[in-house]
Design a protein around this motif. Sequence first.
Motif, PDB file in Angstrom:
ATOM      1  N   TRP D  50    -100.996 -21.044  44.076  1.00 18.45           N
ATOM      2  CA  TRP D  50    -102.007 -20.268  43.335  1.00 18.45           C
ATOM      3  C   TRP D  50    -101.990 -18.781  43.707  1.00 18.45           C
ATOM      4  O   TRP D  50    -102.759 -18.003  43.161  1.00 18.45           O
ATOM      5  CB  TRP D  50    -103.393 -20.872  43.546  1.00 18.45           C
ATOM      6  CG  TRP D  50    -103.690 -21.231  44.957  1.00 18.45           C
ATOM      7  CD1 TRP D  50    -103.363 -22.401  45.588  1.00 18.45           C
ATOM      8  CD2 TRP D  50    -104.325 -20.435  45.936  1.00 18.45           C
ATOM      9  NE1 TRP D  50    -103.761 -22.372  46.884  1.00 18.45           N
ATOM     10  CE2 TRP D  50    -104.362 -21.179  47.131  1.00 18.45           C
ATOM     11  CE3 TRP D  50    -104.879 -19.156  45.928  1.00 18.45           C
ATOM     12  CZ2 TRP D  50    -104.910 -20.684  48.299  1.00 18.45           C
ATOM     13  CZ3 TRP D  50    -105.428 -18.669  47.091  1.00 18.45           C
ATOM     14  CH2 TRP D  50    -105.442 -19.429  48.259  1.00 18.45           C
ATOM     15  N   LYS D  51    -101.112 -18.372  44.651  1.00 22.21           N
ATOM     16  CA  LYS D  51    -100.972 -16.939  44.912  1.00 22.21           C
ATOM     17  C   LYS D  51     -99.607 -16.438  44.438  1.00 22.21           C
ATOM     18  O   LYS D  51     -99.309 -15.246  44.554  1.00 22.21           O
ATOM     19  CB  LYS D  51    -101.102 -16.660  46.424  1.00 22.21           C
ATOM     20  CG  LYS D  51    -102.508 -16.786  46.990  1.00 22.21           C
ATOM     21  CD  LYS D  51    -102.619 -16.126  48.382  1.00 22.21           C
ATOM     22  CE  LYS D  51    -104.056 -16.121  48.882  1.00 22.21           C
ATOM     23  NZ  LYS D  51    -104.217 -15.374  50.147  1.00 22.21           N
ATOM     24  N   LYS D  52     -98.778 -17.345  43.924  1.00 24.56           N
ATOM     25  CA  LYS D  52     -97.394 -17.019  43.578  1.00 24.56           C
ATOM     26  C   LYS D  52     -97.266 -15.843  42.624  1.00 24.56           C
ATOM     27  O   LYS D  52     -96.313 -15.079  42.690  1.00 24.56           O
ATOM     28  CB  LYS D  52     -96.695 -18.254  42.956  1.00 24.56           C
ATOM     29  CG  LYS D  52     -96.237 -19.287  43.986  1.00 24.56           C
ATOM     30  CD  LYS D  52     -94.726 -19.276  44.215  1.00 24.56           C
ATOM     31  CE  LYS D  52     -94.321 -19.911  45.519  1.00 24.56           C
ATOM     32  NZ  LYS D  52     -94.414 -21.390  45.525  1.00 24.56           N
ATOM     33  N   ASN D  53     -98.226 -15.728  41.719  1.00 19.04           N
ATOM     34  CA  ASN D  53     -98.094 -14.695  40.701  1.00 19.04           C
ATOM     35  C   ASN D  53     -98.738 -13.359  41.076  1.00 19.04           C
ATOM     36  O   ASN D  53     -98.720 -12.417  40.287  1.00 19.04           O
ATOM     37  CB  ASN D  53     -98.668 -15.202  39.373  1.00 19.04           C
ATOM     38  CG  ASN D  53     -97.852 -16.363  38.847  1.00 19.04           C
ATOM     39  OD1 ASN D  53     -96.639 -16.421  39.071  1.00 19.04           O
ATOM     40  ND2 ASN D  53     -98.509 -17.287  38.179  1.00 19.04           N
ATOM     41  N   ASP D  54     -99.300 -13.279  42.290  1.00 20.22           N
ATOM     42  CA  ASP D  54     -99.845 -11.994  42.734  1.00 20.22           C
ATOM     43  C   ASP D  54     -98.693 -11.010  42.974  1.00 20.22           C
ATOM     44  O   ASP D  54     -97.587 -11.410  43.342  1.00 20.22           O
ATOM     45  CB  ASP D  54    -100.612 -12.159  44.058  1.00 20.22           C
ATOM     46  CG  ASP D  54    -101.866 -13.009  43.875  1.00 20.22           C
ATOM     47  OD1 ASP D  54    -102.080 -13.491  42.753  1.00 20.22           O
ATOM     48  OD2 ASP D  54    -102.592 -13.195  44.852  1.00 20.22           O
ATOM     49  N   GLU D  55     -98.986  -9.722  42.797  1.00 18.67           N
ATOM     50  CA  GLU D  55     -97.918  -8.739  42.969  1.00 18.67           C
ATOM     51  C   GLU D  55     -97.485  -8.661  44.435  1.00 18.67           C
ATOM     52  O   GLU D  55     -96.304  -8.800  44.765  1.00 18.67           O
ATOM     53  CB  GLU D  55     -98.382  -7.364  42.469  1.00 18.67           C
ATOM     54  CG  GLU D  55     -97.207  -6.462  42.116  1.00 18.67           C
ATOM     55  CD  GLU D  55     -97.700  -5.157  41.495  1.00 18.67           C
ATOM     56  OE1 GLU D  55     -96.919  -4.206  41.487  1.00 18.67           O
ATOM     57  OE2 GLU D  55     -98.881  -5.118  41.042  1.00 18.67           O
ATOM     58  N   ASN D  56     -98.447  -8.455  45.339  1.00 20.47           N
ATOM     59  CA  ASN D  56     -98.139  -8.474  46.774  1.00 20.47           C
ATOM     60  C   ASN D  56     -98.886  -9.622  47.416  1.00 20.47           C
ATOM     61  O   ASN D  56     -99.924  -9.445  48.031  1.00 20.47           O
ATOM     62  CB  ASN D  56     -98.567  -7.155  47.430  1.00 20.47           C
ATOM     63  CG  ASN D  56     -97.665  -6.013  47.014  1.00 20.47           C
ATOM     64  OD1 ASN D  56     -96.458  -6.107  47.143  1.00 20.47           O
ATOM     65  ND2 ASN D  56     -98.271  -4.951  46.486  1.00 20.47           N
ATOM     66  N   LEU D 104    -101.204 -10.978  57.574  1.00 23.99           N
ATOM     67  CA  LEU D 104    -100.321 -12.136  57.801  1.00 23.99           C
ATOM     68  C   LEU D 104     -99.079 -12.055  56.928  1.00 23.99           C
ATOM     69  O   LEU D 104     -98.006 -12.524  57.294  1.00 23.99           O
ATOM     70  CB  LEU D 104    -101.097 -13.442  57.515  1.00 23.99           C
ATOM     71  CG  LEU D 104    -100.326 -14.750  57.631  1.00 23.99           C
ATOM     72  CD1 LEU D 104     -99.716 -14.913  59.023  1.00 23.99           C
ATOM     73  CD2 LEU D 104    -101.224 -15.941  57.316  1.00 23.99           C
ATOM     74  N   GLY D 105     -99.227 -11.438  55.753  1.00 25.48           N
ATOM     75  CA  GLY D 105     -98.098 -11.344  54.852  1.00 25.48           C
ATOM     76  C   GLY D 105     -97.834 -12.648  54.124  1.00 25.48           C
ATOM     77  O   GLY D 105     -98.560 -13.621  54.292  1.00 25.48           O
ATOM     78  N   PRO D 106     -96.798 -12.705  53.264  1.00 21.92           N
ATOM     79  CA  PRO D 106     -96.573 -13.853  52.372  1.00 21.92           C
ATOM     80  C   PRO D 106     -96.076 -15.086  53.116  1.00 21.92           C
ATOM     81  O   PRO D 106     -94.915 -15.489  52.949  1.00 21.92           O
ATOM     82  CB  PRO D 106     -95.540 -13.319  51.380  1.00 21.92           C
ATOM     83  CG  PRO D 106     -94.797 -12.264  52.142  1.00 21.92           C
ATOM     84  CD  PRO D 106     -95.765 -11.685  53.139  1.00 21.92           C
TER      85      PRO D 106
END
Lengths: 246, 246, 246, 246, 246, 246
Positions: D50-56, D104-106
């Motif tokens: 559910w965060k895959k499509n965020d830009e960063n 934390l980053g991706p």
Amino acid sequence: MRHDSRQTDQLRPIKVERRYTKATPGSILISAGDTVVLCTASLDNSVPPWKKNDENPSGWVTAEYNMLPGSTSPRKQRRADGRSSEIQRLIGRSLRAVIDFEALGPRTITVDCDVLQADGGTRTLSITGGFLALLDTVLAIPETCELAEGEVFDPKKVFTNSVAAVSVGVVEGEPVLDLDYVEDSTAGVDMNVVMTGGGDFVEVQGTAEGLVFNRGMLDAQLELATLGIEQLTAIQRECIGGDWPL
Amino acid sequence: MRHDSRQTDQLRPIKVERRYTKATPGSILISAGDTVVLCTASLDNSVPPWKKNDENPSGWVTAEYNMLPGSTSPRKQRRADGRSSEIQRLIGRSLRAVIDFEALGPRTITVDCDVLQADGGTRTLSITGGFLALLDTVLAIPETCELAEGEVFDPKKVFTNSVAAVSVGVVEGEPVLDLDYVEDSTAGVDMNVVMTGGGDFVEVQGTAEGLVFNRGMLDAQLELATLGIEQLTAIQRECIGGDWPL
Amino acid sequence: MRHDSRQTDQLRPIKVERRYTKATPGSILISAGDTVVLCTASLDNSVPPWKKNDENPSGWVTAEYNMLPGSTSPRKQRRADGRSSEIQRLIGRSLRAVIDFEALGPRTITVDCDVLQADGGTRTLSITGGFLALLDTVLAIPETCELAEGEVFDPKKVFTNSVAAVSVGVVEGEPVLDLDYVEDSTAGVDMNVVMTGGGDFVEVQGTAEGLVFNRGMLDAQLELATLGIEQLTAIQRECIGGDWPL
Amino acid sequence: MRHDSRQTDQLRPIKVERRYTKATPGSILISAGDTVVLCTASLDNSVPPWKKNDENPSGWVTAEYNMLPGSTSPRKQRRADGRSSEIQRLIGRSLRAVIDFEALGPRTITVDCDVLQADGGTRTLSITGGFLALLDTVLAIPETCELAEGEVFDPKKVFTNSVAAVSVGVVEGEPVLDLDYVEDSTAGVDMNVVMTGGGDFVEVQGTAEGLVFNRGMLDAQLELATLGIEQLTAIQRECIGGDWPL
Amino acid sequence: MRHDSRQTDQLRPIKVERRYTKATPGSILISAGDTVVLCTASLDNSVPPWKKNDENPSGWVTAEYNMLPGSTSPRKQRRADGRSSEIQRLIGRSLRAVIDFEALGPRTITVDCDVLQADGGTRTLSITGGFLALLDTVLAIPETCELAEGEVFDPKKVFTNSVAAVSVGVVEGEPVLDLDYVEDSTAGVDMNVVMTGGGDFVEVQGTAEGLVFNRGMLDAQLELATLGIEQLTAIQRECIGGDWPL
Amino acid sequence: MRHDSRQTDQLRPIKVERRYTKATPGSILISAGDTVVLCTASLDNSVPPWKKNDENPSGWVTAEYNMLPGSTSPRKQRRADGRSSEIQRLIGRSLRAVIDFEALGPRTITVDCDVLQADGGTRTLSITGGFLALLDTVLAIPETCELAEGEVFDPKKVFTNSVAAVSVGVVEGEPVLDLDYVEDSTAGVDMNVVMTGGGDFVEVQGTAEGLVFNRGMLDAQLELATLGIEQLTAIQRECIGGDWPL
């Protein structure tokens, strides 16, 4: 001022419709603002499996919670999830806290809380309405059940107290009572409080939502919750009228 | 005479409440006697997975059917069963029979039919009410959805017809219309008929219940169903009023 | 003319192999053109749970339907789906419609219909073949089961009638009998008809597939189905020969 | 005096073994008296769906909780239940309350809390130990992960605070800290408190177990919990030594 | 030479910790190099359902196998899979091969093998450690269980032999004993051998992994396995000391 | 002498029917005495998910095994169990041992083994028949699939060898080949051996069934298995005739 002009200590308008459906005597349609829950309490003349071998088995109360798919937008998928399971465990514990299982006798009552419309506070409204459905089903036992030989059933003895619940939270730094969905989704703290009509605590569940909270903020919320429960108890009592057992 | 004094060709009293809940524009509370169904139609701006790779994917309509646990006595357990799955497939097929998926565009609508109170005929009432919920959700697309570039959306083109459904059966040797639970449980034949407002058949499902039936009896039931659908179509049309698209 | 040169009222070639496997007396391999179904009927000397507490429990017949993964192309995944569940409920109802459960005694028979090759009409062929498997298993009860004390078991009394099924439909505007896959996938209407050997209806399930149908078209299909069932009943009777119980 | 001679405000002996297993840098075996939990934190170099499509896209932390079958007597069956699901949701929320997901980053870290021996307080010990496992896994990111181009990763920035948890309750009318199983099963109130090293609340979950509780009793328990968390925070800090990020 | 300098016929260092947890008398933490398994054996004073109707029901032993999510990298998801199910069936068969169920009496023992750290050979180490946990639980029966009236229970009679297991394989063309993960993942053949302390085979499972193997290679591996089992049996015997029943 | 008069080293009569069903080119009905298995191999023009990101993804072969409910008495319930899962993993590994996945190209073949009648040895017969179904599906690839641009597909290169399987065991103290159900249920040892047509081992799975076995008994069984596989390979070769690729 709150987005819907309520005071910080003001409940949403509460409406209760008693005997909404006919399949069971305990059927309550309860709403708080735009949150609407149908609570039905179904009686089964048997005891749960784990009490079967007791000599004089006492009764049990259990609860189920479900949001209808169309109760929210976007549509909620129709399957059990961890959140629902956690909520129905809370509802069950809260209702059982005011029941004398010996007085209930060898019977199991299932309280179903089906959310028709969700605008925040569904779990606490389910407890407040679920208690009324449970109460009506117990009150009807003398007419609907065949009693055991020698059994004297007194509905008033089944209830040690009444129970109701309300949410409180911290919105824009300020403690508020009975959050709707808009407030809930921006709240820094989210707290559900279950109390008896007598003013004691049954459950306190406070969760930091992105913002931890200190003791002062916790106390302020508990104060608001206590005020809210008093009003909800009065509404419950008025709904049942002369049949109120306490 | 029937047990509730109705004529053999008489429907139960039908009530329809439009826009019953607010999460979606299509929300219909429909009742036939003591059977009550809440139908909501939720729109999702995407196409089903199996149409994803089409160049100009058209839309889809699907349905789900569920009886609330407290809708019946004894309480119905809250789990998917073969009967529910079969019924929701019927509702979905019936609604799709009157939809032009090209005109609907790349959208998926899920029609949820949740039975609040069950007294016979829940699947047919779900179709009759589900059509209205579907209709209201489609009518609202111009306000609720961002249209694709160049898209001209005409709600009236989405519907090739209206659809409604009714049960018929043979009770004590006599064909009757719109069976309630008492009749249903003693009926020798149980038949569900889905028809368009234009008078054509969409589905015919007749089942011998302990009693096989000959061609004459089949014909008599089809006649009764045709009469019932005409009345239900008129009620649907009245509910929607000037927005009726056909 | 149909794509395989059949007349509109002509069945595909039907072949029946009796006692195809050995694990149970009722084992029928039945084919209609390229559709092949293995029907086995297994007897269990017990009654279903919900009849256990009856004083003189009668028997029960249930059915399961399954397509082997390699029966179709592309391969069908090996898991229960709504369609299979719906079909096996139909098969079970159809077989039970001609059984006298008192005469069957406290026994449960499960009829398994496993589709080895699918070319349309698998559910109706399962009923036609399943009846024969059920019949052979009942005929063998005197040799395979120990009877209860004082029990007189007469296989002929178990069957109130024979049962068979066939599909009809509307292909290119014309009603036709016994559709294969090619016809089925282009049919505007798809109808499954279950009838007794005595000519009465057990089930009528007609579904518009993209095309609603009027009363005349419905009647034409029922006529074709009646013709088809007569031939299938004759084939069933010939397969069983002198053991035919009716 | 308590059954194991502890003072009412005394924790059980706490032991922490860092780097207990080798598959991941964050692996903590923690015990409080006879309760033993293995906490491991596994890093996955991807973001939740559910965060895959965020830009960063920022990171995520999730938790799972499980009791080994042999951790208790009688043996616990090996299947997910509502209680486990509720507990792992609590652990996940508590850990996330002190994480800066941008910093934390991706990356996704799953903290597994497997109870090897259960003697009360497993959920709170899982939070206290799980934080240490999470910390060690984050501290190792510079050595174990390839950083994105231009990424500057500072483990200290990932943590806004430390977090620990402890249970309190009312046993024989007296508020006590850190209940073991014997106390837990007779407690009239059971409360789990999650706090930051900075002394703020993250979660407060108090449940009446057969005995409702008034405000005074609630306050007394919160005091005890605050004392316990201070000691647990000191133990956490000592375990990590010079690597402590706060 | 092997990557960790072992001889081809050399086991990894084996460590056994008896009575690791307290909930059951049979609790063994066993390691072979970096593979660590916690084996617990829980006793239930009842017989499995399928033995319930026997006149003098004998006992049963069953096993469950599970890898903790953090036992491996990347993290293993927490759900039953075909591999685990196959392994636990192997463990159960192997343990049952040396048990006299009459001598065990009407009791069921479940041996849980939970892998804390996985570095190859988890299934064979589970058998070697699981036997010890099972042994300790049986030895404790006289103290932990109430015996049936007239029952004489002799733990020594329950075991017809001891059992242990080891893996062998072909790495770089050469047969080697007790493969770790690095060797296992490059092995051309993977074989698990279960033998009694008396030197007989209980299970032989050899699988070509990309490389089929001839009879000579099979024989060489069986020789190595026999050597390994002798050493493991000695370790088992030493761990139990004077309580060794054989 | 064996109960069916076979020599200890004699197979049951083997029959193979090629192209039994039409949905896929690889469809084999194979029987060994009264054990009958339908093996179909279905091709899917895609690669498994875990190979999707490879630059030049190679193919894959997987297997599924299932006993029809009516294949045995009493009837087998229709649900996946541990035994089936273990068997289909064995079949898959055995078939993959002789396939060159580069030569197969980006295709997935699923081999379904459905047992129509079970009289012992179903898993080994599934491998022997499954290989033939797989072979026929591969041989048909040039006619049934569109090849990739520039792809040269040579079915002969896909197979590095043929594969077949047989069971051996110890019955009444004597090693015997190809056990039927009666022998299997009294066997002291049960062994399944999978070998290539070239005489090398692919899998050896020997299990003590109540009787552990020494090395001499193991060797005797391996000898019998080798003899059996030679005959089965000859039967496979004869079935395929001039198309045999090796």
